[in-house]
Design a protein around this motif. Structure first.
Motif, PDB file in Angstrom:
ATOM      1  N   GLU A 141       0.790  -1.234   0.000  1.00 34.75           N
ATOM      2  CA  GLU A 141       0.000   0.000   0.000  1.00 34.75           C
ATOM      3  C   GLU A 141       0.820   1.280   0.000  1.00 34.75           C
ATOM      4  OE1 GLU A 141      -2.428  -0.196   3.510  1.00 34.75           O
ATOM      5  OE2 GLU A 141      -4.020  -1.230   2.466  1.00 34.75           O
ATOM      6  N   ASN A 142       2.010   1.257   0.549  1.00 35.68           N
ATOM      7  CA  ASN A 142       2.758   2.493   0.767  1.00 35.68           C
ATOM      8  C   ASN A 142       3.956   2.609  -0.158  1.00 35.68           C
ATOM      9  OD1 ASN A 142       1.204   3.351   3.128  1.00 35.68           O
ATOM     10  ND2 ASN A 142       2.022   1.482   4.012  1.00 35.68           N
ATOM     11  N   THR A 143       4.350   3.850  -0.430  1.00 33.52           N
ATOM     12  CA  THR A 143       5.559   4.084  -1.207  1.00 33.52           C
ATOM     13  C   THR A 143       6.490   4.987  -0.401  1.00 33.52           C
ATOM     14  OG1 THR A 143       4.628   6.012  -2.344  1.00 33.52           O
ATOM     15  CG2 THR A 143       4.363   3.875  -3.422  1.00 33.52           C
ATOM     16  N   LEU A 144       7.776   4.862  -0.686  1.00 37.02           N
ATOM     17  CA  LEU A 144       8.777   5.692  -0.038  1.00 37.02           C
ATOM     18  C   LEU A 144       9.806   6.091  -1.085  1.00 37.02           C
ATOM     19  CD1 LEU A 144      10.082   6.948   2.481  1.00 37.02           C
ATOM     20  CD2 LEU A 144      11.214   4.749   2.871  1.00 37.02           C
ATOM     21  N   LYS A 145       9.941   7.397  -1.265  1.00 33.66           N
ATOM     22  CA  LYS A 145      10.842   7.938  -2.277  1.00 33.66           C
ATOM     23  C   LYS A 145      11.676   9.045  -1.649  1.00 33.66           C
ATOM     24  CE  LYS A 145       9.150  10.931  -5.167  1.00 33.66           C
ATOM     25  NZ  LYS A 145       8.501  11.643  -6.273  1.00 33.66           N
ATOM     26  N   MET A 146      12.922   9.168  -2.095  1.00 36.38           N
ATOM     27  CA  MET A 146      13.738  10.308  -1.700  1.00 36.38           C
ATOM     28  C   MET A 146      13.899  11.201  -2.917  1.00 36.38           C
ATOM     29  SD  MET A 146      17.446  10.710   0.150  1.00 36.38           S
ATOM     30  CE  MET A 146      18.287   9.583  -0.920  1.00 36.38           C
ATOM     31  N   SER A 147      13.657  12.476  -2.734  1.00 36.26           N
ATOM     32  CA  SER A 147      13.872  13.458  -3.792  1.00 36.26           C
ATOM     33  C   SER A 147      15.050  14.337  -3.413  1.00 36.26           C
ATOM     34  CB  SER A 147      12.626  14.335  -3.976  1.00 36.26           C
ATOM     35  OG  SER A 147      11.602  13.608  -4.594  1.00 36.26           O
ATOM     36  N   ILE A 148      15.866  14.645  -4.399  1.00 39.27           N
ATOM     37  CA  ILE A 148      16.985  15.564  -4.240  1.00 39.27           C
ATOM     38  C   ILE A 148      16.753  16.673  -5.259  1.00 39.27           C
ATOM     39  CG2 ILE A 148      19.488  15.852  -4.339  1.00 39.27           C
ATOM     40  CD1 ILE A 148      19.654  12.766  -3.827  1.00 39.27           C
ATOM     41  N   VAL A 149      16.584  17.897  -4.757  1.00 41.22           N
ATOM     42  CA  VAL A 149      16.198  19.021  -5.609  1.00 41.22           C
ATOM     43  C   VAL A 149      17.262  20.115  -5.528  1.00 41.22           C
ATOM     44  CG1 VAL A 149      14.401  20.740  -6.059  1.00 41.22           C
ATOM     45  CG2 VAL A 149      13.763  18.468  -5.230  1.00 41.22           C
ATOM     46  N   GLU A 150      17.669  20.610  -6.676  1.00 38.60           N
ATOM     47  CA  GLU A 150      18.676  21.662  -6.757  1.00 38.60           C
ATOM     48  C   GLU A 150      18.141  22.978  -6.191  1.00 38.60           C
ATOM     49  OE1 GLU A 150      19.388  21.637 -10.950  1.00 38.60           O
ATOM     50  OE2 GLU A 150      20.509  19.753 -10.879  1.00 38.60           O
ATOM     51  N   PRO A 151      19.037  23.870  -5.737  1.00 40.65           N
ATOM     52  CA  PRO A 151      18.614  25.160  -5.175  1.00 40.65           C
ATOM     53  C   PRO A 151      17.702  25.940  -6.130  1.00 40.65           C
ATOM     54  CG  PRO A 151      20.959  24.827  -4.785  1.00 40.65           C
ATOM     55  CD  PRO A 151      20.504  23.717  -5.700  1.00 40.65           C
ATOM     56  N   GLY A 152      16.658  26.536  -5.573  1.00 42.89           N
ATOM     57  CA  GLY A 152      15.739  27.374  -6.336  1.00 42.89           C
ATOM     58  C   GLY A 152      14.736  26.620  -7.190  1.00 42.89           C
ATOM     59  N   LYS A 153      14.706  25.305  -7.101  1.00 41.27           N
ATOM     60  CA  LYS A 153      13.819  24.524  -7.960  1.00 41.27           C
ATOM     61  C   LYS A 153      12.813  23.694  -7.149  1.00 41.27           C
ATOM     62  CE  LYS A 153      17.166  24.379 -11.669  1.00 41.27           C
ATOM     63  NZ  LYS A 153      17.913  23.565 -12.597  1.00 41.27           N
ATOM     64  N   LYS A 177       9.346  23.137  -2.487  1.00 42.49           N
ATOM     65  CA  LYS A 177      10.456  23.596  -3.328  1.00 42.49           C
ATOM     66  C   LYS A 177      11.666  23.917  -2.470  1.00 42.49           C
ATOM     67  CE  LYS A 177       9.613  28.540  -3.973  1.00 42.49           C
ATOM     68  NZ  LYS A 177       9.297  29.574  -4.963  1.00 42.49           N
ATOM     69  N   ASN A 178      12.805  23.947  -3.117  1.00 37.39           N
ATOM     70  CA  ASN A 178      14.065  24.230  -2.462  1.00 37.39           C
ATOM     71  C   ASN A 178      14.269  25.743  -2.451  1.00 37.39           C
ATOM     72  OD1 ASN A 178      16.683  24.494  -1.575  1.00 37.39           O
ATOM     73  ND2 ASN A 178      17.519  22.922  -2.929  1.00 37.39           N
ATOM     74  N   VAL A 179      14.290  26.326  -1.249  1.00 34.84           N
ATOM     75  CA  VAL A 179      14.523  27.772  -1.130  1.00 34.84           C
ATOM     76  C   VAL A 179      15.887  28.060  -0.514  1.00 34.84           C
ATOM     77  CG1 VAL A 179      12.080  28.413  -1.090  1.00 34.84           C
ATOM     78  CG2 VAL A 179      13.246  27.874   1.067  1.00 34.84           C
ATOM     79  N   GLY A 180      16.721  27.024  -0.405  1.00 36.26           N
ATOM     80  CA  GLY A 180      18.052  27.189   0.165  1.00 36.26           C
ATOM     81  C   GLY A 180      19.128  27.310  -0.898  1.00 36.26           C
ATOM     82  N   SER A 181      20.379  27.356  -0.441  1.00 34.50           N
ATOM     83  CA  SER A 181      21.520  27.495  -1.356  1.00 34.50           C
ATOM     84  C   SER A 181      22.227  26.160  -1.613  1.00 34.50           C
ATOM     85  CB  SER A 181      22.506  28.522  -0.792  1.00 34.50           C
ATOM     86  OG  SER A 181      22.937  28.107   0.489  1.00 34.50           O
ATOM     87  N   THR A 182      21.744  25.089  -1.000  1.00 35.38           N
ATOM     88  CA  THR A 182      22.297  23.743  -1.207  1.00 35.38           C
ATOM     89  C   THR A 182      21.173  22.817  -1.670  1.00 35.38           C
ATOM     90  OG1 THR A 182      21.867  23.078   1.080  1.00 35.38           O
ATOM     91  CG2 THR A 182      24.028  24.072   0.614  1.00 35.38           C
ATOM     92  N   ASP A 183      21.526  21.612  -2.079  1.00 41.79           N
ATOM     93  CA  ASP A 183      20.499  20.645  -2.477  1.00 41.79           C
ATOM     94  C   ASP A 183      19.521  20.390  -1.332  1.00 41.79           C
ATOM     95  OD1 ASP A 183      21.540  20.310  -5.004  1.00 41.79           O
ATOM     96  OD2 ASP A 183      22.407  18.333  -4.619  1.00 41.79           O
ATOM     97  N   LEU A 184      18.259  20.227  -1.688  1.00 41.61           N
ATOM     98  CA  LEU A 184      17.214  19.839  -0.747  1.00 41.61           C
ATOM     99  C   LEU A 184      17.020  18.341  -0.894  1.00 41.61           C
ATOM    100  CD1 LEU A 184      14.795  20.358   1.186  1.00 41.61           C
ATOM    101  CD2 LEU A 184      13.421  20.793  -0.876  1.00 41.61           C
ATOM    102  N   LYS A 185      17.102  17.615   0.212  1.00 42.84           N
ATOM    103  CA  LYS A 185      16.915  16.173   0.198  1.00 42.84           C
ATOM    104  C   LYS A 185      15.769  15.851   1.161  1.00 42.84           C
ATOM    105  CE  LYS A 185      20.649  13.630   0.121  1.00 42.84           C
ATOM    106  NZ  LYS A 185      21.857  12.872   0.516  1.00 42.84           N
ATOM    107  N   TYR A 186      14.725  15.209   0.630  1.00 44.19           N
ATOM    108  CA  TYR A 186      13.584  14.879   1.485  1.00 44.19           C
ATOM    109  C   TYR A 186      12.953  13.552   1.079  1.00 44.19           C
ATOM    110  CZ  TYR A 186      10.750  16.860  -2.357  1.00 44.19           C
ATOM    111  OH  TYR A 186      10.178  17.137  -3.575  1.00 44.19           O
ATOM    112  N   LEU A 187      12.278  12.938   2.039  1.00 48.64           N
ATOM    113  CA  LEU A 187      11.545  11.697   1.805  1.00 48.64           C
ATOM    114  C   LEU A 187      10.085  12.023   1.531  1.00 48.64           C
ATOM    115  CD1 LEU A 187      12.963   9.484   4.690  1.00 48.64           C
ATOM    116  CD2 LEU A 187      13.625   9.452   2.279  1.00 48.64           C
ATOM    117  N   VAL A 188       9.482  11.228   0.663  1.00 48.96           N
ATOM    118  CA  VAL A 188       8.050  11.345   0.350  1.00 48.96           C
ATOM    119  C   VAL A 188       7.423   9.987   0.665  1.00 48.96           C
ATOM    120  CG1 VAL A 188       6.319  11.844  -1.396  1.00 48.96           C
ATOM    121  CG2 VAL A 188       8.576  12.922  -1.541  1.00 48.96           C
ATOM    122  N   MET A 189       6.443   9.994   1.555  1.00 52.22           N
ATOM    123  CA  MET A 189       5.730   8.770   1.909  1.00 52.22           C
ATOM    124  C   MET A 189       4.274   8.919   1.514  1.00 52.22           C
ATOM    125  SD  MET A 189       7.670   8.705   5.498  1.00 52.22           S
ATOM    126  CE  MET A 189       8.136  10.402   5.250  1.00 52.22           C
TER     127      MET A 189
END
Length: 147
Positions: free
Chosen positions: A69-81, A130-142
């Protein structure tokens, strides 16, 4: 007499249907049990196995083809995107920030936060991250899969 024959026939048909259904459930249970092993139930992130996106990478620890039933994904998003514009869907969703600074959008309002923060999106709510920082944003999506 005719009613008794109809009743016996109906009972026999119901019994056969239940037996067939039980056998199908047993087959599904067996195939599900064989699907999961210690080797495929432990998943360590490897960047070379991540899928490149327009804004960074995504890595599926568990997708809907593997889990019940569940999914788990990690997203890595570049700054400003961001991975996509605000949207909505019937599934509820959790985001957990691992690294970087995220702006979470929910039904017209935003909140900015960093690591060790979770964002919850209820079903059908308009949301985005969205990534509002100056480094990559790394987050999990469940998310729960609504097959």
């Amino acid at each position: 007499m005719k009613a008794l024959t109809i009743l016996k026939t109906t009972i026999a048909v119901l019994f056969l249907q239940q037996t067939a259904f039980s056998q199908e459930v047993k087959k599904e249970t067996i195939s599900t049990e064989n699907k999961y092993t210690i080797e495929n139930c432990v998943n360590h992130f490897e960047i070379d196995k991540a899928a490149k996106t327009k804004v960074g990478y995504q890595y599926w620890f568990a997708d809907k083809n593997f889990t019940e039933e569940n999914t788990l994904k990690m997203s890595i998003v570049e700054p400003g995107k961001s991975t996509h514009a605000p949207h909505h869907h019937p599934e509820e969703e959790f985001f957990y920030i691992l690294e970087g600074t995220a702006e979470f959008y929910l039904d017209g309002k935003t909140k900015t936060a960093g690591p060790n923060t979770s964002f919850y999106c209820p079903p059908n709510a308009e949301h985005g991250i969205k990534n509002v920082g100056s480094t990559d944003l790394k987050y999990l999506v469940m998310k729960k899969d609504l097959r």
